[in-house]
Design a protein around this motif. Structure first.
Motif, PDB file in Angstrom:
ATOM      1  N   LEU A  79     -81.001   2.627  -2.344  1.00 52.22           N
ATOM      2  CA  LEU A  79     -81.378   2.922  -1.157  1.00 52.22           C
ATOM      3  C   LEU A  79     -81.431   1.903   0.274  1.00 52.22           C
ATOM      4  N   PRO A  80     -82.063   0.897  -0.213  1.00 52.48           N
ATOM      5  CA  PRO A  80     -82.169  -0.150   0.815  1.00 52.48           C
ATOM      6  C   PRO A  80     -80.887  -0.880   1.306  1.00 52.48           C
ATOM      7  N   GLU A  81     -79.899  -0.786   0.405  1.00 55.04           N
ATOM      8  CA  GLU A  81     -78.454  -1.103   0.580  1.00 55.04           C
ATOM      9  C   GLU A  81     -77.545  -0.150   1.621  1.00 55.04           C
ATOM     10  N   ILE A  82     -78.255   0.753   1.984  1.00 53.36           N
ATOM     11  CA  ILE A  82     -77.797   1.777   2.841  1.00 53.36           C
ATOM     12  C   ILE A  82     -78.191   1.820   4.375  1.00 53.36           C
ATOM     13  N   ILE A  83     -77.294   1.715   5.070  1.00 51.89           N
ATOM     14  CA  ILE A  83     -77.469   1.622   6.520  1.00 51.89           C
ATOM     15  C   ILE A  83     -77.214   2.960   7.139  1.00 51.89           C
ATOM     16  N   ALA A  84     -78.225   3.766   7.718  1.00 49.46           N
ATOM     17  CA  ALA A  84     -77.831   4.926   8.638  1.00 49.46           C
ATOM     18  C   ALA A  84     -77.883   4.937  10.132  1.00 49.46           C
ATOM     19  N   SER A  85     -77.053   5.253  10.661  1.00 43.46           N
ATOM     20  CA  SER A  85     -76.998   5.051  11.994  1.00 43.46           C
ATOM     21  C   SER A  85     -76.375   6.183  12.674  1.00 43.46           C
ATOM     22  N   PRO A  86     -76.335   6.465  13.980  1.00 51.66           N
ATOM     23  CA  PRO A  86     -75.724   7.392  14.711  1.00 51.66           C
ATOM     24  C   PRO A  86     -74.191   7.580  14.478  1.00 51.66           C
ATOM     25  N   ARG A  87     -73.416   8.606  14.531  1.00 53.14           N
ATOM     26  CA  ARG A  87     -72.093   9.063  14.339  1.00 53.14           C
ATOM     27  C   ARG A  87     -71.586   8.670  15.561  1.00 53.14           C
ATOM     28  N   VAL A  88     -70.278   8.280  15.659  1.00 54.65           N
ATOM     29  CA  VAL A  88     -69.531   7.463  16.712  1.00 54.65           C
ATOM     30  C   VAL A  88     -68.411   8.552  17.148  1.00 54.65           C
ATOM     31  N   GLY A  89     -67.962   8.663  18.388  1.00 51.32           N
ATOM     32  CA  GLY A  89     -67.108   9.365  19.106  1.00 51.32           C
ATOM     33  C   GLY A  89     -67.290  10.608  19.268  1.00 51.32           C
ATOM     34  N   ILE A  90     -68.435  11.190  19.445  1.00 53.37           N
ATOM     35  CA  ILE A  90     -68.912  12.409  19.398  1.00 53.37           C
ATOM     36  C   ILE A  90     -69.905  12.597  20.474  1.00 53.37           C
ATOM     37  N   ASP A  91     -69.786  12.299  21.757  1.00 54.21           N
ATOM     38  CA  ASP A  91     -70.635  12.335  23.049  1.00 54.21           C
ATOM     39  C   ASP A  91     -70.588  13.530  23.309  1.00 54.21           C
ATOM     40  N   TYR A  92     -69.798  14.485  23.181  1.00 54.24           N
ATOM     41  CA  TYR A  92     -69.694  15.808  23.362  1.00 54.24           C
ATOM     42  C   TYR A  92     -70.978  16.716  22.746  1.00 54.24           C
ATOM     43  N   ALA A  93     -71.513  16.010  21.722  1.00 53.27           N
ATOM     44  CA  ALA A  93     -72.368  16.805  20.758  1.00 53.27           C
ATOM     45  C   ALA A  93     -73.880  16.937  21.436  1.00 53.27           C
ATOM     46  N   GLY A  94     -74.051  16.253  22.633  1.00 55.51           N
ATOM     47  CA  GLY A  94     -75.318  16.480  23.110  1.00 55.51           C
ATOM     48  C   GLY A  94     -76.372  15.705  22.182  1.00 55.51           C
ATOM     49  N   GLU A  95     -77.613  16.390  22.191  1.00 57.17           N
ATOM     50  CA  GLU A  95     -78.612  15.520  21.356  1.00 57.17           C
ATOM     51  C   GLU A  95     -77.965  15.437  19.715  1.00 57.17           C
ATOM     52  N   ASP A  96     -77.278  16.094  19.273  1.00 54.30           N
ATOM     53  CA  ASP A  96     -77.101  15.967  17.785  1.00 54.30           C
ATOM     54  C   ASP A  96     -76.247  14.616  17.577  1.00 54.30           C
ATOM     55  N   ALA A  97     -75.681  13.988  18.894  1.00 52.77           N
ATOM     56  CA  ALA A  97     -75.118  12.710  19.025  1.00 52.77           C
ATOM     57  C   ALA A  97     -75.944  11.528  18.339  1.00 52.77           C
ATOM     58  N   GLN A  98     -77.424  11.802  18.382  1.00 57.49           N
ATOM     59  CA  GLN A  98     -78.172  10.813  18.118  1.00 57.49           C
ATOM     60  C   GLN A  98     -78.569  10.786  16.533  1.00 57.49           C
ATOM     61  N   LEU A  99     -78.111  11.973  16.004  1.00 56.43           N
ATOM     62  CA  LEU A  99     -78.749  11.752  14.644  1.00 56.43           C
ATOM     63  C   LEU A  99     -78.042  10.925  13.422  1.00 56.43           C
ATOM     64  N   PRO A 100     -78.817  10.287  12.735  1.00 53.17           N
ATOM     65  CA  PRO A 100     -78.245   9.287  11.849  1.00 53.17           C
ATOM     66  C   PRO A 100     -77.662   9.742  10.561  1.00 53.17           C
ATOM     67  N   TYR A 101     -76.377  10.192  10.812  1.00 51.56           N
ATOM     68  CA  TYR A 101     -75.483  10.840   9.949  1.00 51.56           C
ATOM     69  C   TYR A 101     -74.671  10.181   9.439  1.00 51.56           C
ATOM     70  N   ARG A 102     -74.586   8.745   9.712  1.00 51.83           N
ATOM     71  CA  ARG A 102     -73.596   7.908   9.614  1.00 51.83           C
ATOM     72  C   ARG A 102     -74.000   7.059   8.516  1.00 51.83           C
ATOM     73  N   PHE A 103     -73.520   6.681   7.488  1.00 53.63           N
ATOM     74  CA  PHE A 103     -73.870   5.696   6.344  1.00 53.63           C
ATOM     75  C   PHE A 103     -72.666   4.622   5.841  1.00 53.63           C
ATOM     76  N   ARG A 104     -73.417   3.439   5.661  1.00 52.57           N
ATOM     77  CA  ARG A 104     -72.733   2.548   5.151  1.00 52.57           C
ATOM     78  C   ARG A 104     -73.437   1.482   4.476  1.00 52.57           C
ATOM     79  N   ILE A 105     -72.444   0.503   3.657  1.00 49.84           N
ATOM     80  CA  ILE A 105     -73.225  -0.435   2.794  1.00 49.84           C
ATOM     81  C   ILE A 105     -73.303  -1.445   3.248  1.00 49.84           C
ATOM     82  N   ARG A 106     -74.696  -2.053   3.486  1.00 48.15           N
ATOM     83  CA  ARG A 106     -75.280  -3.178   4.128  1.00 48.15           C
ATOM     84  C   ARG A 106     -74.274  -4.474   3.837  1.00 48.15           C
ATOM     85  N   ASN A 107     -74.142  -5.366   4.864  1.00 47.91           N
ATOM     86  CA  ASN A 107     -73.268  -6.633   4.470  1.00 47.91           C
ATOM     87  C   ASN A 107     -72.049  -6.420   4.271  1.00 47.91           C
TER      88      ASN A 107
END
Length: 201
Positions: A165-193
DNA sequence: ACGAAGATTGGCT
DNA sequence: GCCAATCTTCGTC
């Protein structure tokens, strides 16, 4: 090595599956026998009806999104901007149109083939960083939509690696400005460093 | 039937 | 950093 079974994908917790896919290997092998694969380093979750950023938001059911309503374990591939094929894994049970977009890979097998498909001379992160780029490198197009991820030409392998878990970075999804408030949700995951992911937003 | 916009990329300034 | 490429999809007329 084991092919991820159907019941890995049919679970209801798409956010958990999106994190568990990190470190797994996405493989394609077509009739020419050439195996190309990469270690998954970045994903994005799309949570069906309730998610404004999801193609199936509010129950949208069209020729394109129909396959998302099938039981988890298949592929959902669509054309974006008229140019790029984007590869998604379908999750959850039939009738719940959840999916996970594969956004970044570390190249593993068939690197010469991937370079050729991308028109590149030397390996570099942009070979498979980004959903359009990795689909092209693996030879993925819309003909794979609806295909079960249990046999050629496409499947996902577990090589025994779990990302802590500490090696996983969660952040907002990209390219979805049309999604309103849901664009802020941290549903994008990637491996740190990891140099094979796109940079933090 | 028509038109606007898109879960992006890469080339140019 | 900005913007064109390119064509399917979907909402609206």
């Amino acid at each position: 090595m084991a092919i991820l079974p159907q019941n890995f994908y049919t679970r209801a917790d798409t956010l958990l599956i999106a994190q568990q896919l990190l470190g797994k290997h996405l493989v394609t092998q077509f009739a020419d026998g050439l195996r190309t694969s990469g270690r998954i380093v970045e994903t994005e979750a799309y949570l069906g009806r309730e998610d404004r950023a999801c193609h199936a938001w509010n129950g949208r059911f069209t020729d394109r999104t129909r396959v998302m309503y099938e039981s988890g374990g298949g592929a959902y591939v669509y054309l974006c901007y008229g140019i790029h094929h984007l590869f998604n894994v379908i999750t959850h049970r039939a009738g719940e149109p959840h999916a996970i977009l594969i956004r970044g890979l570390e190249p593993i097998d068939g690197i010469p083939t991937m370079l050729q498909r991308r028109g590149m001379a030397r390996i570099a992160p942009r070979l498979t960083a980004g959903p359009g780029a990795l689909a092209k490198a693996l030879g993925i197009d819309r003909s794979l939509t609806g295909h079960s991820l249990q046999s050629p030409p496409t499947w996902i392998e577990d090589h025994g690696e779990d990302i802590a878990l500490p090696e996983i970075i969660a952040s907002p999804r990209v390219g979805i400005d049309y999604a309103g408030e849901d664009a802020q949700l941290p549903y994008r995951f990637r491996i740190r460093n990891c140099k094979w992911t796109s940079p933090a937003k």
